[in-house]
Write an enzyme that holds these catalytic residues in place. Structure first.
Site, mmCIF file in Angstrom:
data_model
loop_
_atom_site.group_PDB
_atom_site.id
_atom_site.type_symbol
_atom_site.label_atom_id
_atom_site.label_comp_id
_atom_site.label_asym_id
_atom_site.label_seq_id
_atom_site.Cartn_x
_atom_site.Cartn_y
_atom_site.Cartn_z
ATOM 1 C CG ASP A 175 27.620 4.420 -16.917
ATOM 2 O OD1 ASP A 175 28.525 4.518 -16.057
ATOM 3 O OD2 ASP A 175 26.415 4.565 -16.642
ATOM 4 C CG ASP A 208 31.292 5.964 -14.930
ATOM 5 O OD1 ASP A 208 31.079 4.750 -14.845
ATOM 6 O OD2 ASP A 208 30.402 6.825 -14.768
ATOM 7 C CG ASN A 224 26.284 7.910 -16.030
ATOM 8 O OD1 ASN A 224 25.342 7.922 -15.253
ATOM 9 N ND2 ASN A 224 27.522 7.614 -15.651
ATOM 10 C CB THR A 282 31.876 2.307 -12.307
ATOM 11 O OG1 THR A 282 32.304 2.528 -13.663
ATOM 12 C CG2 THR A 282 33.057 1.813 -11.480
ATOM 13 C CG PHE A 312 21.635 5.932 -12.691
ATOM 14 C CD1 PHE A 312 20.580 6.473 -13.390
ATOM 15 C CD2 PHE A 312 22.746 5.477 -13.401
ATOM 16 C CE1 PHE A 312 20.604 6.563 -14.774
ATOM 17 C CE2 PHE A 312 22.778 5.557 -14.780
ATOM 18 C CZ PHE A 312 21.701 6.106 -15.476
ATOM 19 C CG ASN A 313 25.516 2.437 -11.809
ATOM 20 O OD1 ASN A 313 25.287 3.173 -12.764
ATOM 21 N ND2 ASN A 313 26.659 2.465 -11.141
ATOM 22 C CG HIS A 333 28.222 8.197 -6.547
ATOM 23 N ND1 HIS A 333 27.592 8.083 -5.330
ATOM 24 C CD2 HIS A 333 27.705 9.306 -7.135
ATOM 25 C CE1 HIS A 333 26.725 9.066 -5.179
ATOM 26 N NE2 HIS A 333 26.780 9.828 -6.254
ATOM 27 C CG ASP A 334 31.024 5.396 -10.939
ATOM 28 O OD1 ASP A 334 30.172 4.757 -10.295
ATOM 29 O OD2 ASP A 334 30.762 5.979 -12.001
#
Length: 318
Positions: free
Chosen positions: A10, A15, A40, A124, A165-166, A237-238
């Site tokens: 996203d 990402d 996102n 992700t 979040f995800n 993160h991703d």
């Protein structure tokens, strides 16, 4: 032989960097396709972002649009961190690519069924597309090698005190995925917060080639929200979900049983791990807990350098 993967994303600043990291290693990762899901930002915006990133580096990878909303309820976006476009910062040209006609579930199904090798999924983003796939076509679970995902966190959340979040966006989908029986590698906040890039790194990126500069501009914007939340450095993160596939030795992990809380008032979206000496269920997830940050950042820089060189050679060829 490269690992055949589908990236479910996203974009999203991190990402985009995860996609670029994968694209820079075709000898190790064979990207069979990219799917998008509302997260996102709304689906149309993040799909356009994915296509823009691919177009910027001239990577003609098929992209399929997926779920616009979670399994239950309305979409909660990450606009506060990622901006109105979902990937604010650089002024990327319009994409020369378009998404395929198939929806994400059919697209993934066809890739998995037609592949001679098992496919690794790399989500992700919220896990809505993956949950829809394995619920509608449970037989494909045997054709999925593993799921290397970014999501969750055992010690803390980032949307709430307990939820990342995800997972928070679609906890019902996440629970389906974690309880699917498919081997999972979880890059949660426990490790991704440690995979940070700092201001001097970003300055260095913006002295380099066109792809590095674009990523530096992404990180300039992405840093704004992190600073507001009290972070020093910018957690990538991703890219951890891709980096583990490339160099698992950079990470420390623990095998645990993990599921997702879907009902608690204070804990909805929490990834819950059984860390008792005698857990009730067998481990279903390799949870990444630490990373060699310097080696991880070098991996990112080296990947962007590869893409910079490709851009320059392409420009010279024209």
């Amino acid at each position: 032989m490269p690992i055949p993967i589908i990236i479910d994303c996203d974009p999203g600043h991190d990402d985009a960097i995860a996609i670029l990291l994968a694209l820079a290693h075709p000898e190790q990762l064979d990207i069979r396709g990219i799917t998008t899901v509302g997260g996102n930002q709304i689906l149309d915006k993040i799909t356009d972002n994915a296509l823009k990133v691919l177009s910027f580096v001239n990577a003609d990878i098929p992209v399929a649009k997926g779920a616009a909303a979670p399994l239950l309820g309305k979409l909660v976006t990450g606009e506060v961190a990622h901006g109105e476009s979902g990937m604010d910062g650089p002024n990327l040209p319009a994409s020369k690519f378009r998404p395929v006609e198939q929806g994400a579930v059919e697209f993934m199904l066809n890739i998995i069924r037609s592949s001679q090798e098992k496919i690794t999924l790399v989500p992700t983003a919220p896990l809505t597309n993956i949950a829809l796939l394995i619920t509608a076509y449970p037989e494909v679970k045997d054709r999925i090698e593993k799921i290397s995902l970014m999501g969750g966190g055992l010690s803390h959340g980032n949307v709430t005190a307990t939820a990342e979040f995800n997972i928070y966006v679609d906890p019902e989908a996440a629970r389906i995925v974690f309880e699917s029986g498919i081997p999972i590698v979880m890059s949660g906040l426990d490790v991704t917060d440690k995979a940070a890039i700092f201001e001097d790194d970003i300055v260095e990126l913006k002295r380099r080639g066109p792809v590095s500069v674009m990523v530096g501009e992404l990180l300039d914007f992405y840093s704004i929200y992190g600073r507001k939340m009290g972070y020093v450095g910018n957690a990538l993160h991703d890219p951890c979900a891709i980096a583990w596939l490339l160099h698992p030795e950079l990470f420390q992990s623990e095998q645990l049983y993990v599921t997702v809380e879907t009902e608690g008032k204070l804990t909805r979206g929490m990834t819950v791990a059984d860390r008792r000496k005698k857990p009730e269920y067998a481990a279903n997830t390799e949870v990444l807990l630490d990373v060699d940050r310097q080696a991880f950042i070098k991996l990112i820089f080296d990947a962007l350098e590869r893409l910079d060189q490709q851009q320059l050679h392409s420009a010279e060829g024209n």
